[in-house]
Design a protein around this motif. Structure first.
Motif, short mmCIF file in Angstrom:
data_model
loop_
_atom_site.label_atom_id
_atom_site.label_comp_id
_atom_site.label_asym_id
_atom_site.label_seq_id
_atom_site.Cartn_x
_atom_site.Cartn_y
_atom_site.Cartn_z
N MET A 185 4.92 7.01 0.10
CA MET A 185 6.13 6.19 -0.06
C MET A 185 5.90 4.81 0.56
N TYR A 186 6.39 3.80 -0.11
CA TYR A 186 6.25 2.44 0.43
C TYR A 186 7.06 2.29 1.71
N ARG A 187 6.52 1.50 2.61
CA ARG A 187 7.21 1.29 3.88
C ARG A 187 8.53 0.57 3.65
N GLU A 188 8.51 -0.43 2.77
CA GLU A 188 9.75 -1.15 2.47
C GLU A 188 9.50 -2.18 1.37
N ILE A 189 10.40 -2.25 0.39
CA ILE A 189 10.38 -3.30 -0.62
C ILE A 189 11.74 -3.96 -0.60
N GLY A 190 11.76 -5.27 -0.39
CA GLY A 190 13.01 -6.00 -0.30
C GLY A 190 13.44 -6.21 1.13
N SER A 191 14.69 -6.56 1.31
CA SER A 191 15.28 -6.82 2.61
C SER A 191 14.64 -8.03 3.27
N ASN A 192 14.64 -8.07 4.60
CA ASN A 192 14.25 -9.27 5.33
C ASN A 192 12.78 -9.62 5.15
N PHE A 193 12.51 -10.92 5.11
CA PHE A 193 11.13 -11.38 5.07
C PHE A 193 10.45 -11.16 6.41
N TRP A 194 9.11 -11.26 6.40
CA TRP A 194 8.36 -11.20 7.64
C TRP A 194 7.37 -12.36 7.69
N LEU A 195 6.78 -12.55 8.86
CA LEU A 195 5.99 -13.76 9.09
C LEU A 195 4.87 -13.48 10.07
N ASN A 196 3.67 -13.96 9.72
CA ASN A 196 2.54 -13.90 10.64
C ASN A 196 2.61 -15.09 11.58
N CYS A 197 3.10 -14.86 12.76
CA CYS A 197 3.34 -15.96 13.70
C CYS A 197 2.06 -16.54 14.27
N GLU A 198 0.93 -15.86 14.06
CA GLU A 198 -0.34 -16.36 14.58
C GLU A 198 -1.11 -17.19 13.56
N GLU A 199 -0.59 -17.30 12.35
CA GLU A 199 -1.28 -18.08 11.33
C GLU A 199 -1.26 -19.57 11.69
N GLN A 200 -2.39 -20.22 11.53
CA GLN A 200 -2.51 -21.65 11.82
C GLN A 200 -2.13 -22.45 10.58
N LEU A 201 -1.16 -23.35 10.74
CA LEU A 201 -0.67 -24.14 9.61
C LEU A 201 -0.89 -25.63 9.86
N LYS A 202 -1.01 -26.38 8.77
CA LYS A 202 -1.20 -27.82 8.87
C LYS A 202 0.12 -28.52 9.19
N GLN A 203 0.05 -29.49 10.06
CA GLN A 203 1.24 -30.28 10.38
C GLN A 203 1.49 -31.30 9.28
N LYS A 204 2.64 -31.17 8.59
CA LYS A 204 3.01 -32.12 7.56
C LYS A 204 4.51 -32.06 7.32
N GLU A 205 5.01 -33.05 6.62
CA GLU A 205 6.44 -33.14 6.38
C GLU A 205 6.82 -32.44 5.07
N ILE A 206 8.06 -31.98 4.98
CA ILE A 206 8.57 -31.40 3.74
C ILE A 206 8.65 -32.48 2.67
N ASN A 207 8.11 -32.20 1.51
CA ASN A 207 8.12 -33.13 0.38
C ASN A 207 9.08 -32.59 -0.68
N LEU A 208 10.11 -33.36 -1.00
CA LEU A 208 11.11 -32.92 -1.98
C LEU A 208 10.84 -33.43 -3.38
N GLU A 209 9.66 -33.99 -3.61
CA GLU A 209 9.36 -34.54 -4.93
C GLU A 209 9.37 -33.48 -6.02
N PHE A 210 9.08 -32.22 -5.64
CA PHE A 210 9.08 -31.16 -6.65
C PHE A 210 10.45 -30.94 -7.28
N LEU A 211 11.51 -31.43 -6.62
CA LEU A 211 12.85 -31.29 -7.17
C LEU A 211 13.07 -32.19 -8.38
N ASN A 212 12.26 -33.24 -8.50
CA ASN A 212 12.32 -34.13 -9.65
C ASN A 212 13.74 -34.67 -9.87
N MET A 213 14.31 -35.26 -8.82
CA MET A 213 15.66 -35.81 -8.92
C MET A 213 15.74 -37.14 -8.17
#
Length: 368
Positions: A1-29
């Motif tokens: 049986m699957y542990r869980e499908i749906g409900s709350n998201f989860w996050l790998n807090c140890e993942e290294q991410l690039k520092q950058k700003e949110i870009n809203l250009e994909f909204l095309n408005m």
């Protein structure tokens, strides 16, 4: 049986991410200014604070979340609702009648589950704006879809509905600069959310801990969000996660999962898809269905198999005895099946296998 499908998201807090700003250009408005806030509800409140109208009358969707309605009531607006049909499109005649009867200073619209359910009223909404009515489009469900949004004075959205973010909403202005943007971050909320995301990641991906532990953390964090009264800025942590989100992969995975579910559910009687076609420019938030018989029963059955299909949305108390029988039917029958980027073919097949089993059991019992 699957542990869980749906409900709350989860996050790998140890993942290294690039520092950058949110870009809203994909909204095309067309955008004059944007303000990043802690949640979608705060974005609505923030926009209403920008509007200088003596007459506070708002016309809103009849099928919506209480968090859309409450900011208007808190700001002193009289709230009315137009009608929609069972394919979740606005009843244009009802919209016009509502506008004529109540002369709203603000109209808010939103599409549903990523689908373009507003296109047929584009011209009508444009006429409202010409007459001086402020138009707000809630693009939370359609933020990653590729079709053109309505020509609105303001847009708002919640990023949190799509991925693991401690907080995150956005208000967009197309006409003038915002004033009095919030800059204070709700640090205790962000910390609580991150703890819950990380605890679930360890449970889901590393088989560490137990479900009760991360659920307690989630509930504590959500209560903090519910109790939030002031306007807060979107946290640096959420900005980082959102700016690193692989949007193209999100779109591709959700669409593929949607197609898998649609094909597999074609002969199922107990539920029927709300939308019978997935256009190329749509990124689905969920796979929404109507449960023809006993929504609570199928929801509980799926939960017993660790498949969590939410009701999006329950009937808000502000809409009790104020919506049409058709809209009430939607509230009572709609169910949202997960199809998000956390999952692939294996999970979708598991969902299908269990719905098929439920369908067979219902037929044997003579309920359908």
């Amino acid at each position: 049986m699957y542990r869980e499908i749906g409900s709350n998201f989860w996050l790998n807090c140890e993942e290294q991410l690039k520092q950058k700003e949110i870009n809203l250009e994909f909204l095309n408005m067309h955008t004059i200014d944007a303000a990043f806030l802690s949640r979608g509800r705060s974005a609505i409140t923030f926009i209403l604070n920008q509007i200088d109208k003596q007459e506070k009358v708002a016309v809103l969707p009849p099928f919506t979340c209480h968090t859309v309605i409450e900011p208007f009531i808190d700001a002193g607006y009289r709230v009315y609702h137009y009608n929609i049909d069972d394919n979740l499109k606005i009843d244009e005649k009802s919209l016009l009648e509502c506008a004529g009867r109540y002369n709203p200073s603000v109209v808010l619209v939103h599409g549903y589950y990523g689908f373009n359910t507003l296109e047929h009223v584009r011209d009508t909404l444009a006429e409202f704006r010409k007459s001086g009515t402020i138009l707000i489009e809630d693009i939370t469900h359609s933020v990653y879809s590729g079709y053109k949004h309505m020509e609105a004075d303001y847009y708002m959205l919640s990023f949190r509905k799509w991925t693991a973010l401690p907080d995150g909403g956005c208000a967009i202005s197309t006409e003038k600069k915002f004033h009095s943007k919030p800059y204070t971050v709700h640090h205790s909320l962000v910390e609580a959310k991150q703890k819950s995301f990380c605890a679930k990641f360890r449970y889901m991906e590393e088989n560490v801990g137990n479900k009760d532990d991360f659920l307690k953390l989630y509930n504590e964090a959500e209560q903090m969000l519910t109790d939030e009264k002031s306007l807060f800025a979107m946290s640096p942590a959420s900005r980082l996660y959102q700016s690193n989100l692989d949007i193209e992969s999100l779109k591709e995975t959700r669409r593929k999962n949607y197609h898998t579910l649609f094909k597999g559910l074609s002969k199922i009687k107990v539920i029927s898809p709300v939308f019978n076609f997935l256009p190329d420019d749509v990124t689905p938030l969920y796979f929404p269905v109507y449960a023809q018989w006993g929504r609570d029963r199928i929801q509980k059955f799926l939960a017993s198999k660790n498949i969590y299909a939410p009701v999006v949305w329950p009937l808000p108390k502000q809409c009790e005895n104020k919506v049409s029988p058709k809209v009430l039917w939607i509230y009572e029958h709609i169910l949202a099946i997960p199809c998000d980027q956390r999952y692939g073919d294996e999970e979708m097949q598991y969902i299908l296998d269990n719905i098929e089993k439920y369908n067979s059991d219902e037929m044997i019992e003579g309920r359908c």
